[in-house]
Design a protein around this motif. Structure first.
Motif, PDB file in Angstrom:
ATOM      1  N   ASP A 112       0.946  -9.127 -20.282  1.00  0.00           N
ATOM      2  CA  ASP A 112       0.116  -9.969 -19.427  1.00  0.00           C
ATOM      3  C   ASP A 112      -0.997 -10.098 -19.441  1.00  0.00           C
ATOM      4  O   ASP A 112      -1.843 -11.205 -19.746  1.00  0.00           O
ATOM      5  N   ASP A 113      -2.235  -9.074 -19.313  1.00  0.00           N
ATOM      6  CA  ASP A 113      -3.439  -9.307 -19.219  1.00  0.00           C
ATOM      7  C   ASP A 113      -3.883  -9.438 -21.495  1.00  0.00           C
ATOM      8  O   ASP A 113      -4.719  -8.284 -21.522  1.00  0.00           O
ATOM      9  N   THR A 114      -3.687 -10.470 -21.650  1.00  0.00           N
ATOM     10  CA  THR A 114      -3.894 -10.558 -22.939  1.00  0.00           C
ATOM     11  C   THR A 114      -5.815 -10.799 -23.126  1.00  0.00           C
ATOM     12  O   THR A 114      -5.762 -11.346 -22.657  1.00  0.00           O
ATOM     13  N   ASP A 115      -5.963 -10.644 -24.265  1.00  0.00           N
ATOM     14  CA  ASP A 115      -7.121 -10.995 -24.703  1.00  0.00           C
ATOM     15  C   ASP A 115      -6.996 -11.850 -25.994  1.00  0.00           C
ATOM     16  O   ASP A 115      -8.123 -12.611 -25.648  1.00  0.00           O
ATOM     17  N   GLY A 116      -6.287 -12.387 -25.798  1.00  0.00           N
ATOM     18  CA  GLY A 116      -6.338 -14.711 -26.525  1.00  0.00           C
ATOM     19  C   GLY A 116      -7.086 -15.510 -25.735  1.00  0.00           C
ATOM     20  O   GLY A 116      -6.302 -15.537 -24.236  1.00  0.00           O
ATOM     21  N   GLY A 117      -7.865 -15.732 -25.257  1.00  0.00           N
ATOM     22  CA  GLY A 117      -8.381 -17.013 -24.822  1.00  0.00           C
ATOM     23  C   GLY A 117      -6.702 -17.991 -24.984  1.00  0.00           C
ATOM     24  O   GLY A 117      -5.918 -18.479 -25.888  1.00  0.00           O
ATOM     25  N   ASP A 118      -7.501 -19.257 -23.482  1.00  0.00           N
ATOM     26  CA  ASP A 118      -6.769 -20.418 -23.837  1.00  0.00           C
ATOM     27  C   ASP A 118      -6.340 -21.389 -25.434  1.00  0.00           C
ATOM     28  O   ASP A 118      -4.985 -20.893 -25.863  1.00  0.00           O
ATOM     29  N   ARG A 125       1.001 -20.469 -30.086  1.00  0.00           N
ATOM     30  CA  ARG A 125       2.319 -20.222 -28.863  1.00  0.00           C
ATOM     31  C   ARG A 125       3.777 -19.650 -28.755  1.00  0.00           C
ATOM     32  O   ARG A 125       4.260 -19.230 -28.404  1.00  0.00           O
ATOM     33  N   PHE A 126       3.947 -19.102 -30.387  1.00  0.00           N
ATOM     34  CA  PHE A 126       5.210 -18.831 -30.304  1.00  0.00           C
ATOM     35  C   PHE A 126       5.339 -17.540 -29.566  1.00  0.00           C
ATOM     36  O   PHE A 126       5.879 -16.461 -29.869  1.00  0.00           O
ATOM     37  N   LEU A 127       4.014 -16.707 -30.703  1.00  0.00           N
ATOM     38  CA  LEU A 127       4.178 -15.436 -29.890  1.00  0.00           C
ATOM     39  C   LEU A 127       3.249 -15.365 -28.096  1.00  0.00           C
ATOM     40  O   LEU A 127       4.010 -14.565 -27.896  1.00  0.00           O
ATOM     41  N   ASP A 128       2.552 -16.475 -27.842  1.00  0.00           N
ATOM     42  CA  ASP A 128       2.207 -16.548 -26.076  1.00  0.00           C
ATOM     43  C   ASP A 128       4.198 -16.491 -25.250  1.00  0.00           C
ATOM     44  O   ASP A 128       3.497 -16.118 -25.031  1.00  0.00           O
ATOM     45  N   LEU A 129       4.476 -16.517 -26.151  1.00  0.00           N
ATOM     46  CA  LEU A 129       5.812 -17.033 -25.860  1.00  0.00           C
ATOM     47  C   LEU A 129       6.993 -15.643 -25.277  1.00  0.00           C
ATOM     48  O   LEU A 129       7.678 -15.341 -24.618  1.00  0.00           O
ATOM     49  N   ARG A 130       6.161 -14.932 -25.806  1.00  0.00           N
ATOM     50  CA  ARG A 130       6.915 -13.343 -25.726  1.00  0.00           C
ATOM     51  C   ARG A 130       6.210 -13.024 -24.398  1.00  0.00           C
ATOM     52  O   ARG A 130       6.533 -11.713 -24.203  1.00  0.00           O
ATOM     53  N   ARG A 131       4.782 -12.900 -24.316  1.00  0.00           N
ATOM     54  CA  ARG A 131       4.394 -12.463 -23.116  1.00  0.00           C
ATOM     55  C   ARG A 131       5.246 -12.780 -22.260  1.00  0.00           C
ATOM     56  O   ARG A 131       5.680 -13.231 -21.540  1.00  0.00           O
ATOM     57  N   ASN A 132       5.299 -11.529 -21.331  1.00  0.00           N
ATOM     58  CA  ASN A 132       5.969 -11.888 -19.908  1.00  0.00           C
ATOM     59  C   ASN A 132       5.695 -12.382 -18.631  1.00  0.00           C
ATOM     60  O   ASN A 132       6.377 -13.232 -17.959  1.00  0.00           O
ATOM     61  N   ALA A 133       4.309 -12.272 -18.553  1.00  0.00           N
ATOM     62  CA  ALA A 133       3.926 -13.624 -17.765  1.00  0.00           C
ATOM     63  C   ALA A 133       4.794 -15.325 -17.786  1.00  0.00           C
ATOM     64  O   ALA A 133       4.836 -16.387 -17.362  1.00  0.00           O
ATOM     65  N   VAL A 134       5.098 -15.641 -18.856  1.00  0.00           N
ATOM     66  CA  VAL A 134       4.836 -16.741 -20.019  1.00  0.00           C
ATOM     67  C   VAL A 134       6.123 -17.397 -19.360  1.00  0.00           C
ATOM     68  O   VAL A 134       7.490 -17.765 -19.849  1.00  0.00           O
ATOM     69  N   LYS A 135       7.078 -15.714 -19.837  1.00  0.00           N
ATOM     70  CA  LYS A 135       8.519 -15.826 -19.469  1.00  0.00           C
ATOM     71  C   LYS A 135       9.502 -15.774 -18.600  1.00  0.00           C
ATOM     72  O   LYS A 135      10.249 -16.872 -18.320  1.00  0.00           O
ATOM     73  N   ARG A 136       8.083 -15.543 -17.599  1.00  0.00           N
ATOM     74  CA  ARG A 136       8.954 -15.548 -16.223  1.00  0.00           C
ATOM     75  C   ARG A 136       8.518 -17.144 -15.708  1.00  0.00           C
ATOM     76  O   ARG A 136       8.863 -17.588 -14.518  1.00  0.00           O
ATOM     77  N   ASN A 137       7.513 -17.681 -15.927  1.00  0.00           N
ATOM     78  CA  ASN A 137       7.326 -19.279 -16.085  1.00  0.00           C
ATOM     79  C   ASN A 137       8.830 -20.276 -16.260  1.00  0.00           C
ATOM     80  O   ASN A 137       9.167 -20.746 -15.738  1.00  0.00           O
ATOM     81  N   GLY A 568       6.171 -22.270  -9.125  1.00  0.00           N
ATOM     82  CA  GLY A 568       4.745 -20.468  -9.481  1.00  0.00           C
ATOM     83  C   GLY A 568       3.679 -20.506  -9.595  1.00  0.00           C
ATOM     84  O   GLY A 568       3.187 -19.518 -10.278  1.00  0.00           O
ATOM     85  N   GLY A 569       2.713 -21.240  -8.404  1.00  0.00           N
ATOM     86  CA  GLY A 569       1.810 -21.022  -8.082  1.00  0.00           C
ATOM     87  C   GLY A 569       0.774 -21.065  -8.818  1.00  0.00           C
ATOM     88  O   GLY A 569      -0.250 -19.803  -8.948  1.00  0.00           O
ATOM     89  N   SER A 570       0.254 -22.349  -9.576  1.00  0.00           N
ATOM     90  CA  SER A 570      -0.259 -22.329 -10.891  1.00  0.00           C
ATOM     91  C   SER A 570      -0.698 -23.983 -10.704  1.00  0.00           C
ATOM     92  O   SER A 570      -0.251 -25.023 -10.558  1.00  0.00           O
ATOM     93  N   GLU A 571      -2.549 -23.970 -11.323  1.00  0.00           N
ATOM     94  CA  GLU A 571      -2.638 -25.530 -10.830  1.00  0.00           C
ATOM     95  C   GLU A 571      -2.433 -26.402 -12.279  1.00  0.00           C
ATOM     96  O   GLU A 571      -2.413 -27.570 -11.831  1.00  0.00           O
ATOM     97  N   SER A 572      -1.636 -25.516 -13.424  1.00  0.00           N
ATOM     98  CA  SER A 572      -1.577 -26.232 -14.605  1.00  0.00           C
ATOM     99  C   SER A 572      -0.322 -26.345 -15.169  1.00  0.00           C
ATOM    100  O   SER A 572       0.994 -25.617 -14.819  1.00  0.00           O
ATOM    101  N   ILE A 573       0.644 -27.683 -15.104  1.00  0.00           N
ATOM    102  CA  ILE A 573       2.530 -27.917 -15.562  1.00  0.00           C
ATOM    103  C   ILE A 573       2.058 -27.053 -17.119  1.00  0.00           C
ATOM    104  O   ILE A 573       3.176 -26.670 -17.184  1.00  0.00           O
ATOM    105  N   ASP A 575       1.256 -24.343 -18.429  1.00  0.00           N
ATOM    106  CA  ASP A 575       1.537 -23.136 -17.952  1.00  0.00           C
ATOM    107  C   ASP A 575       3.675 -23.290 -18.150  1.00  0.00           C
ATOM    108  O   ASP A 575       4.556 -21.864 -18.728  1.00  0.00           O
ATOM    109  N   PHE A 576       3.892 -23.806 -17.767  1.00  0.00           N
ATOM    110  CA  PHE A 576       5.489 -24.437 -17.330  1.00  0.00           C
ATOM    111  C   PHE A 576       6.193 -25.368 -18.065  1.00  0.00           C
ATOM    112  O   PHE A 576       7.323 -25.272 -17.432  1.00  0.00           O
ATOM    113  N   ILE A 577       5.754 -25.528 -19.528  1.00  0.00           N
ATOM    114  CA  ILE A 577       6.295 -26.097 -20.718  1.00  0.00           C
ATOM    115  C   ILE A 577       6.335 -25.161 -21.855  1.00  0.00           C
ATOM    116  O   ILE A 577       5.548 -24.885 -22.229  1.00  0.00           O
ATOM    117  N   ALA A 578       7.701 -24.909 -22.637  1.00  0.00           N
ATOM    118  CA  ALA A 578       7.421 -23.780 -23.620  1.00  0.00           C
ATOM    119  C   ALA A 578       5.896 -24.290 -24.653  1.00  0.00           C
ATOM    120  O   ALA A 578       5.696 -23.290 -25.079  1.00  0.00           O
TER     121      ALA A 578
END
Length: 611
Positions: A112-118, A125-137, A568-573, A575-578
């Motif tokens: 969740d608290d990754t050291d990777g920038g946007d 992204r295929f790795l980012d999708l493994r993170r719980n924060a993205v999975k929850r979205n 989901g409490g986010s400003e950006s869509i 975060d909710f697109i695969a």
């Protein structure tokens, strides 16, 4: 069999059970002769314990982060329980394991608290999708999708797919176009919405249609925009506006209940477009907090029904203060309990409104002190009684701060809306866990385009006027003889039979009762500057369909990505697109868009000429 259970499934009741798990290595922790491994899959994490007999194999075949691992063993009660995760009371005493695939060292930590920038996370992204924060979205997105589909199915709607390769009929944003190899020199367009298709389905007798559908618009991007986005698209036949509002209030309330557990039992508030603009400065107000706009001065050609009210303003006439006297529009908000703002804080607000995104020249203010005395940024132009009168007109109480903007109508009204939202955020009044729905109704049917001296559709050209104004539209000539006098044209006062649903200051859905008679649709096209040839070329299929028993119909489309982001409490869509695009419309993972080779150009009979 690769696995008998998932990594989020086992509990204390499963103690003693022989199991096989498979997943990705989250962490490896070695303690002397034993090793602990956290194994992760989509469903959760389970701790594996490798005893002394297996450690030799681990030394020969060390495990790394993100290795794909299969482990067989027996469920055991943990001595050091982790009650923060559902599987934290058990572990697997591993008998055997197989490395199914190794992994290179990930470019950022998969947590969740990754050291990777946007940018880095978008590239991988295929790795980012493994993170719980993205999975929850994505889980929330799926839950919204499922709740919407279930509700619409229960209400008798049919999910019908419509084409992606269609005819280009640009009316709003630019179309994405697709060349046709089989029809050289001709192009398809990707749909900005399924609008005409769902109307044709109503003509075809499918009286309740819906689709969770991709739409495409070639426009500049921001946090809540993507070149391809998803709508919950709906249409109904034999309905009036009230039927639509009731049906889709039910849809959104059902989504709230199913996804967030909130039973939204309140009636959804309703507000006219004019009241929204007058009281909040925009047509999608956040009504979770008050802080309404006070209109101190507006042009006589705007909000004509409100002119008597404006005349009561203490600054309606000449004041001797040039900033106020020369302003076309003068508006204010009263900020509660902010009179103690320091000079530094008011200077920050002044700089904030001067930013290019807001575009104002400055900001005036009045502080109403706790003892009732007043202090303003323009004291030398107003005496204390005048300042008190102005503050009272803005409903200021002791302890409040009145913020005033002056300038041209359109920019100033937008700026006061932005300032209101900023102050609401700053004061903690826009709570993410609080939701407030609103219908905005009675939009103008047309907007005036000064540059082209013509009418443009505020929503789209298929929106019907209010029933009592249809004759006004049919009988009057849309031509504007005197550009300066356009507000006196009959078309300026025609209201659309349209509605937007607003959630927490965001438009999440919009629709209208449609035109379904050929004569009225032709009149609408003519008002927008289309001659008969252009009407037939662009929309002949729809006009022809209206001659074969088109029923009254209307619908709505919800911005699915935006709704998910708000819930989901986010400003950006994004975060909710695969697999989203970046702010330049690029997929940095695929490196798209990209050039095509000469052979493809030859097949399409297209020549590229970059100026």
């Amino acid at each position: 069999m690769y696995r008998s259970h998932t990594c989020g499934q086992l509990r204390l009741a499963d103690t003693g059970t022989s199991v096989t798990l498979a997943g990705w290595v989250q962490t490896v922790r070695k303690f002397g002769s034993i090793t602990f491994v956290d194994l992760r899959d989509r469903y959760g994490i389970t701790q594996l314990l490798f005893n002394e007999s297996l450690n030799a194999r681990l030394d020969e075949q060390p495990l790394g982060r993100e290795f794909v691992l299969q482990a067989k063993g027996v469920v055991n009660e943990r001595s050091n329980k982790n009650l923060n995760i559902p599987t934290g009371e058990v572990e697997i005493l591993v008998d055997d394991f197989t490395v199914l695939n190794k992994s290179a060292v990930p470019p950022f930590t998969i947590q969740d608290d990754t050291d990777g920038g946007d940018d880095l996370r978008m590239k991988y992204r295929f790795l980012d999708l493994r993170r719980n924060a993205v999975k929850r979205n994505l889980e929330l997105r799926y839950a919204v999708n499922r709740a919407a589909r279930n509700y619409l199915h229960e209400q008798g709607f049919m999910d019908i797919e419509t084409p992606f390769l269609i005819k280009s009929t640009p009316e709003g944003a630019r179309d994405f176009v697709v060349p046709s190899r089989m029809n050289p020199g001709q192009f398809y367009a990707l749909p900005q919405s399924p609008q005409t298709f769902k109307q044709l389905l109503m003509v075809s007798g499918y009286d309740r249609y819906y689709q969770v559908v991709k739409c495409f618009r070639d426009e500049d991007l921001r946090a809540d925009r993507q070149p391809e986005f998803t709508q919950i698209d709906c249409e109904m036949a034999f309905v009036e506006q009230e039927d639509i509002l009731n049906m889709f209030e039910g849809l959104v309330k059902n989504i709230f209940k199913e996804v967030t557990g909130i039973d939204y039992i309140d009636a959804v508030e309703r507000m006219t477009w004019e009241d929204a603009m007058w009281n909040y400065g925009n047509d999608k107000p956040d009504i979770r907090f008050d802080m309404k706009v006070t209109n101190l001065k507006v042009p006589s050609t705007v909000f004509m029904a409100k002119q008597e009210e404006v005349k009561q303003s203490p600054v309606a006439g000449e004041t001797g203060f040039k900033v106020f006297d020369e302003a076309e529009t003068l508006v204010a908000i009263n900020v509660p309990n902010a009179a103690d703002y320091s000079r530094k804080q008011t200077d920050e607000l002044i700089e904030w409104v001067k930013r290019p995104q807001v575009g104002m020249g400055g900001l005036a203010f009045i502080k109403v002190n706790a003892d009732g005395t007043v202090k303003s940024s323009f004291d030398k132009f107003f005496n204390e009684e005048q300042l008190k009168s102005l503050a009272a007109y803005c409903n200021a109480q002791p302890g409040d701060l009145v913020l005033i903007l002056a300038g041209r109508e359109e920019r100033t009204r937008k700026a006061i809306s932005d300032l209101r939202m900023y102050m609401g955020e700053r004061l903690g009044l826009r709570k993410k866990e609080e939701y407030k729905l609103l219908w905005v109704l009675d939009f103008p049917l047309f907007e005036y385009d000064e540059e082209g001296n013509r009418w443009v559709a505020r929503h789209h050209p298929f929106t019907s006027p209010k029933p009592n104004q249809i004759e006004t539209m049919i009988k009057n000539n849309p031509v504007i003889e005197n550009a300066a006098d356009y507000l006196n044209h009959p078309y300026a006062n025609i209201k659309a039979n349209a509605y937007d649903m607003v959630l927490n200051g965001n438009e999440i859905g919009g629709g209208s009762i449609r035109i379904y008679q050929r004569e009225l649709q032709e009149k609408m096209f003519a008002a927008l500057g289309m001659d008969e040839h252009e009407q037939q070329h662009k929309f002949g299929f729809l006009l022809g369909a209206f001659e074969y028993g088109a029923p009254p119909h209307g619908g709505i489309a919800f911005g699915f990505d935006r709704l998910c982001a708000i819930l989901g409490g986010s400003e950006s869509i994004r975060d909710f697109i695969a697999f989203p695009k970046n702010n330049s419309g690029r997929d940095v993972m695929l490196d798209a868009p990209s050039a095509i080779d000469d052979k493809q150009f030859d097949e399409l009979q297209i020549k590229l000429d970059l100026k």
